[in-house]
Scaffold this motif. Sequence first.
Motif, PDB file in Angstrom:
ATOM      1  N   ASP A 375      37.109 -40.982  61.261  1.00 35.04           N
ATOM      2  CA  ASP A 375      38.033 -41.044  62.393  1.00 35.04           C
ATOM      3  C   ASP A 375      38.509 -39.644  62.789  1.00 35.04           C
ATOM      4  O   ASP A 375      38.673 -39.358  63.972  1.00 35.04           O
ATOM      5  CB  ASP A 375      39.240 -41.915  62.040  1.00 35.04           C
ATOM      6  N   SER A 376      38.725 -38.790  61.790  1.00 33.72           N
ATOM      7  CA  SER A 376      39.207 -37.442  62.091  1.00 33.72           C
ATOM      8  C   SER A 376      38.870 -36.484  60.955  1.00 33.72           C
ATOM      9  O   SER A 376      38.480 -36.893  59.859  1.00 33.72           O
ATOM     10  CB  SER A 376      40.719 -37.452  62.347  1.00 33.72           C
ATOM     11  N   ILE A 377      39.027 -35.196  61.246  1.00 36.62           N
ATOM     12  CA  ILE A 377      38.690 -34.113  60.313  1.00 36.62           C
ATOM     13  C   ILE A 377      39.754 -33.043  60.388  1.00 36.62           C
ATOM     14  O   ILE A 377      40.267 -32.736  61.469  1.00 36.62           O
ATOM     15  CB  ILE A 377      37.321 -33.481  60.668  1.00 36.62           C
ATOM     16  N   VAL A 378      40.073 -32.447  59.258  1.00 35.20           N
ATOM     17  CA  VAL A 378      40.796 -31.179  59.222  1.00 35.20           C
ATOM     18  C   VAL A 378      39.902 -30.186  58.498  1.00 35.20           C
ATOM     19  O   VAL A 378      39.236 -30.542  57.514  1.00 35.20           O
ATOM     20  CB  VAL A 378      42.167 -31.301  58.522  1.00 35.20           C
ATOM     21  N   LEU A 379      39.826 -28.982  58.986  1.00 37.93           N
ATOM     22  CA  LEU A 379      39.067 -27.942  58.303  1.00 37.93           C
ATOM     23  C   LEU A 379      39.848 -26.644  58.306  1.00 37.93           C
ATOM     24  O   LEU A 379      40.562 -26.339  59.261  1.00 37.93           O
ATOM     25  CB  LEU A 379      37.695 -27.735  58.933  1.00 37.93           C
ATOM     26  N   ASP A 380      39.736 -25.922  57.200  1.00 39.98           N
ATOM     27  CA  ASP A 380      40.377 -24.613  57.033  1.00 39.98           C
ATOM     28  C   ASP A 380      39.337 -23.691  56.400  1.00 39.98           C
ATOM     29  O   ASP A 380      39.383 -23.398  55.218  1.00 39.98           O
ATOM     30  CB  ASP A 380      41.613 -24.753  56.143  1.00 39.98           C
ATOM     31  N   PRO A 381      38.360 -23.239  57.210  1.00 41.73           N
ATOM     32  CA  PRO A 381      37.240 -22.467  56.665  1.00 41.73           C
ATOM     33  C   PRO A 381      37.626 -21.041  56.312  1.00 41.73           C
ATOM     34  O   PRO A 381      38.715 -20.579  56.660  1.00 41.73           O
ATOM     35  CB  PRO A 381      36.228 -22.491  57.813  1.00 41.73           C
ATOM     36  N   PRO A 382      36.733 -20.321  55.627  1.00 41.44           N
ATOM     37  CA  PRO A 382      36.982 -18.898  55.367  1.00 41.44           C
ATOM     38  C   PRO A 382      37.001 -18.108  56.665  1.00 41.44           C
ATOM     39  O   PRO A 382      36.727 -18.643  57.754  1.00 41.44           O
ATOM     40  CB  PRO A 382      35.814 -18.493  54.462  1.00 41.44           C
ATOM     41  N   ARG A 383      37.290 -16.825  56.559  1.00 33.01           N
ATOM     42  CA  ARG A 383      37.467 -15.993  57.744  1.00 33.01           C
ATOM     43  C   ARG A 383      36.245 -15.991  58.656  1.00 33.01           C
ATOM     44  O   ARG A 383      36.362 -15.787  59.861  1.00 33.01           O
ATOM     45  CB  ARG A 383      37.802 -14.553  57.292  1.00 33.01           C
ATOM     46  N   THR A 384      35.068 -16.230  58.092  1.00 36.74           N
ATOM     47  CA  THR A 384      33.847 -16.228  58.894  1.00 36.74           C
ATOM     48  C   THR A 384      33.708 -17.474  59.756  1.00 36.74           C
ATOM     49  O   THR A 384      32.831 -17.542  60.617  1.00 36.74           O
ATOM     50  CB  THR A 384      32.614 -16.118  57.992  1.00 36.74           C
ATOM     51  N   GLY A 385      34.560 -18.471  59.554  1.00 33.78           N
ATOM     52  CA  GLY A 385      34.517 -19.680  60.361  1.00 33.78           C
ATOM     53  C   GLY A 385      33.579 -20.733  59.799  1.00 33.78           C
ATOM     54  O   GLY A 385      33.003 -20.586  58.720  1.00 33.78           O
ATOM     55  N   ALA A 386      33.420 -21.821  60.553  1.00 33.89           N
ATOM     56  CA  ALA A 386      32.575 -22.930  60.102  1.00 33.89           C
ATOM     57  C   ALA A 386      31.100 -22.662  60.384  1.00 33.89           C
ATOM     58  O   ALA A 386      30.239 -22.866  59.536  1.00 33.89           O
ATOM     59  CB  ALA A 386      33.019 -24.228  60.775  1.00 33.89           C
ATOM     60  N   GLY A 387      30.785 -22.207  61.586  1.00 33.75           N
ATOM     61  CA  GLY A 387      29.397 -21.945  61.958  1.00 33.75           C
ATOM     62  C   GLY A 387      28.714 -23.159  62.565  1.00 33.75           C
ATOM     63  O   GLY A 387      29.194 -24.292  62.481  1.00 33.75           O
ATOM     64  N   LYS A 388      27.584 -22.921  63.187  1.00 30.22           N
ATOM     65  CA  LYS A 388      26.903 -23.943  63.970  1.00 30.22           C
ATOM     66  C   LYS A 388      26.455 -25.141  63.134  1.00 30.22           C
ATOM     67  O   LYS A 388      26.527 -26.295  63.581  1.00 30.22           O
ATOM     68  CB  LYS A 388      25.698 -23.335  64.692  1.00 30.22           C
TER      69      LYS A 388
END
Length: 450
Positions: A375-388
């Motif tokens: 239904d939903s997502i939370v993400l807190d990736p490293p400084r480089t981000g999530a990416g494609k």
Amino acid sequence: MSMQENIITVRLEAPAHGGHVVARHDGRVIFVRHGIPGELVSIAVRDDAEKARFWRGDVVEVLEPSEHRVPHFWPLADALASASRGVLPVGGAEFGHIALAAQREIKGQIFLEQMQRLGGIDATEHGFTGVRAPEGEAADALGWRTRMAYAVDSKGRLAMNAFRSDEQIPVKEMPLAHPKINDLRLWELPLAGISRVEVAVGSGAEEPVLVLFIEDGSIAGAAGRAAKRLPEGTNAAALTQVAGSVADGRGALQRLRGRTWLTETVAGHDYRITGEGFWQIHRLAPAALIERVMAQLEPSYGSRIADLYAGAGLFSAPLAKAVGDDGMLLSIEGAPGTSKDALKNLRELPQAVISQGRVEKTLSRELNTRKTKLDSIVLDPPRTGAGKIAVSAMVRSGAKKISYVSCDPASFARDTADLLAAGFRLSEIDVIDLYPHTHHMETVGLFIRN
């Protein structure tokens, strides 16, 4: 620092990501630190090879100061004072010469520029109204860092590095560090033979302190001697860099005295964070970010939510409570040690599924195994981000809402472009100044599937 450097006078223009201000000289772009847009300054030019795409420089004299320039609160990080001594300023407080309100205005300009250039959107049309201080921030925005990392120089002194330099500058009190970190007086410890010191303090009033001594070899000798000199009640551990000791390559954590973990209580949930595990740095960050994520996702009983790059479970715990026994909270973290913390922190919540591995692969595998959608997502990736690849996995998950927590506007902007192209819209942006006196900022953006 050699004072034989190329000293030139320039007018500073717009702020740039990374703590710089743009200047131009004879057609060359120069990224300048320790200035303020509009100032006329003398700079020491570095990285000035003739064929370089751009140069870098540090302000060494201010000829026409900005109205927003203030005395730096930390002499070691003051570029002007350092230049007068013929040394480089220590890194970690590069905006300390700017009034706080102006710091946040500059960060807002940088955020807008990154979103326009890399994300292809005008952030003001998607809810951005500026960079705000977290509720409860101190008036001077000092003493907020609950985690610190120090080097140890060749003479065994506590030190920090200058920006983009191997030069190590001996330090004592660090004004941005939590008072309980400075109270340890780490600079008085015998540190010869130790390569690095990490220290963490709980954000609560009664939390203990954990000190990590990270070495190149055995804990015997140097780390033990230093630990004995710490104040009574201080916990201490050593992290040895022994090849193949653990899967994540960080080394083997060994107790020297007391415990090897801290406890934190946020929003009514207790968390255990092992010494080297990730936790938000600003003392107010955990509560501030939980409030934003919960408000954006509005989790309901029985819903299915994924917490990606979940760390020790900061968001996983309140989300798991919200979805209840009939819901599912999938908590995915890449670092094995931190994932073990999440297992402990969520052990009383059977609806929480803890999985360790690369997010982009683990998310798809877990959902396929359970034959379910999110239904939903939370993400807190490293400084480089999530990416494609990770963005594609999130899109395939079926999630209708994504709350994206980011510590870097550039990677947030790039991932925003990918999410928009995949059929999401950015409906809310909240940028919080969780790194005052530095160029960093924290963004919490809400994406909703069209």
